[in-house]
Design an enzyme around this catalytic site. Sequence first.
Site, PDB file in Angstrom:
ATOM      1  N   SER A 247       0.824  -1.202   0.000  1.00 20.85           N
ATOM      2  CA  SER A 247       0.000   0.000   0.000  1.00 20.85           C
ATOM      3  C   SER A 247       0.859   1.254   0.000  1.00 20.85           C
ATOM      4  CB  SER A 247      -0.903   0.013   1.244  1.00 20.85           C
ATOM      5  OG  SER A 247      -0.123   0.258   2.402  1.00 20.85           O
ATOM      6  N   LYS A 248       0.204   2.388  -0.229  1.00 18.30           N
ATOM      7  CA  LYS A 248       0.880   3.687  -0.181  1.00 18.30           C
ATOM      8  C   LYS A 248       1.520   3.882   1.190  1.00 18.30           C
ATOM      9  CE  LYS A 248      -0.194   8.634  -0.214  1.00 18.30           C
ATOM     10  NZ  LYS A 248       0.235   8.869   1.148  1.00 18.30           N
ATOM     11  N   ARG A 249       0.815   3.427   2.234  1.00 20.54           N
ATOM     12  CA  ARG A 249       1.310   3.584   3.602  1.00 20.54           C
ATOM     13  C   ARG A 249       2.655   2.876   3.794  1.00 20.54           C
ATOM     14  NH1 ARG A 249      -3.072   2.068   5.619  1.00 20.54           N
ATOM     15  NH2 ARG A 249      -4.176   4.023   5.428  1.00 20.54           N
TER      16      ARG A 249
ATOM     17  N   ASP B 165       5.304   5.121   2.320  1.00 22.51           N
ATOM     18  CA  ASP B 165       5.559   6.285   3.177  1.00 22.51           C
ATOM     19  C   ASP B 165       6.379   5.887   4.400  1.00 22.51           C
ATOM     20  OD1 ASP B 165       4.104   7.819   1.446  1.00 22.51           O
ATOM     21  OD2 ASP B 165       2.255   7.781   2.620  1.00 22.51           O
TER      22      ASP B 165
ATOM     23  N   SER C 228       2.780  12.732  -2.606  1.00 18.73           N
ATOM     24  CA  SER C 228       3.292  11.357  -2.614  1.00 18.73           C
ATOM     25  C   SER C 228       4.380  11.271  -3.674  1.00 18.73           C
ATOM     26  CB  SER C 228       2.166  10.367  -2.940  1.00 18.73           C
ATOM     27  OG  SER C 228       1.161  10.413  -1.952  1.00 18.73           O
TER      28      SER C 228
END
Length: 500
Positions: A262-264, A267, A285
């Site tokens: 995921s994007k998380r 990050d 992002s």
Amino acid sequence: MSRPVRVRFAPSPTGPLHIGGVRTALFNYLFAKKHNGVFYLRIEDTDQNRFVPGAEEYIFEALDWLGIAPSETVGKNEKFGPYRQSERKDLYKQYADELIESGWAYYAFDTAEALDAHRKQHEEQGKTFIYNWHNREKLDTSLVISREETEKRIASGEAYVVRFKTPVNETLLLHDIIRGDINFETNLLDDKVLFKSDGMPTYHLANIVDDHLMETSHVIRGEEWLPSMPLHSLLYKAFGWEAPEFAHLPLILKPVGNGKLSKRDGDKLGFPVFPLEWKSEEGVSSGYRENGFFPEAVINFLALLGWNDGTDQELFSLAELVEKFDLNRVHKAGAKFDPEKNKWFNHQYLQKQSDESLAELFKKDLLNRNISTALDLTRVVSLIKERAYFVSEFWEMSNFFFEAPTSYDEKAAKNWNENTPRLMQELISVLENISDFTSANIERVVKDWMTQNEIGMGKVMQPFRLSLVGALKGPHLFDIVELIGKEETINRLHKAIATL
């Protein structure tokens, strides 16, 4: 293959294109090119509530940057256009009506409140509410009210949906190119909504109708769509159409543990999961392009997430990937995303670039830092690139070429003793007398001087490097000396003598 290969990538413009979506697009592209077929892109924007401005443009820009642009899409070779589902919405009602007439679908008038009440009632009994064969004739549907009453309620503007009437007591024997034969029991399936009274189809109906009308031969998509395979196969049967072949790609997993990337994760662990930078109200992002990745490296890395050609080869050009790609060699199990391997691929592709092209990229970086130089950047790049993963690392690796050190590494400076200034002063005299100021000649003259005077290598070379670089790092010392020139070399030696 029984019909010409036509495959599609059909993203929804609900945000930036995730790297998992990019891999789906890539595998479709490779399959199409391998079989001299067509790779087309359709924008599935029937859910206008989730539409995000700029997302559609982002998708096209990302695929262009990666070198896998579609042959047919919005505004390009629209053989089966339009290629935006929102512009095709007038098509879908006739197909929903056809399913109603043939008995493969029915109208349902249940309100959201009524369905919530049913769910709560089931939960209280420890059950799960599924809208299907066992209760559809007990609910508010055209299966239990007359045709006249149904038409009257629709004409009055009452909200309704069209649901698929899933067959009872059947076992579907379906084939997936990657996963082999799969069985589905129809009694376990729910009656999915196909069409809503606002005139918009759901994903399931629009997807099937468009794939048929656009003559899609193979549906290559992510594993998350595997549960939709029985409904989609039944829809083809209901319409009397030839179904495409299906292939469901494995998930791209988190670097640590299971679960979809995921994007998380990006990050948290500091790596991009989007091809290009994406700006939103939530912030920025990062993207592969802005992080300095070469598009070829991203493609190569993604191709090997869930596929290999059966050999130990890791580096493939796009043309080689097309030649060797085979859906039968795609794995069933999820592929773990490895950020370090991702960087390794970029390192490999950086080494493949010409020094001239890298120098141009480095020049842009220097201009952004307000640094102008007369140095030969091609030569600088040739000396440092071997250890670099990204062009953005060049400055850190080579700043001493462009500016004298303002400080000196403390650990290295401990080797600077009471005899060092005298040796460095003698070295200055030696350098001043060299006319052929090339790396090989400077090295020969300096080493001859050390040999004749029986001076140990470490007593000169370490302080010499420290004076020029500020630390015991960098490429071959005499290459540095040649590049910065005699005057600058001597100036830095004088400064080190005075400072250290």
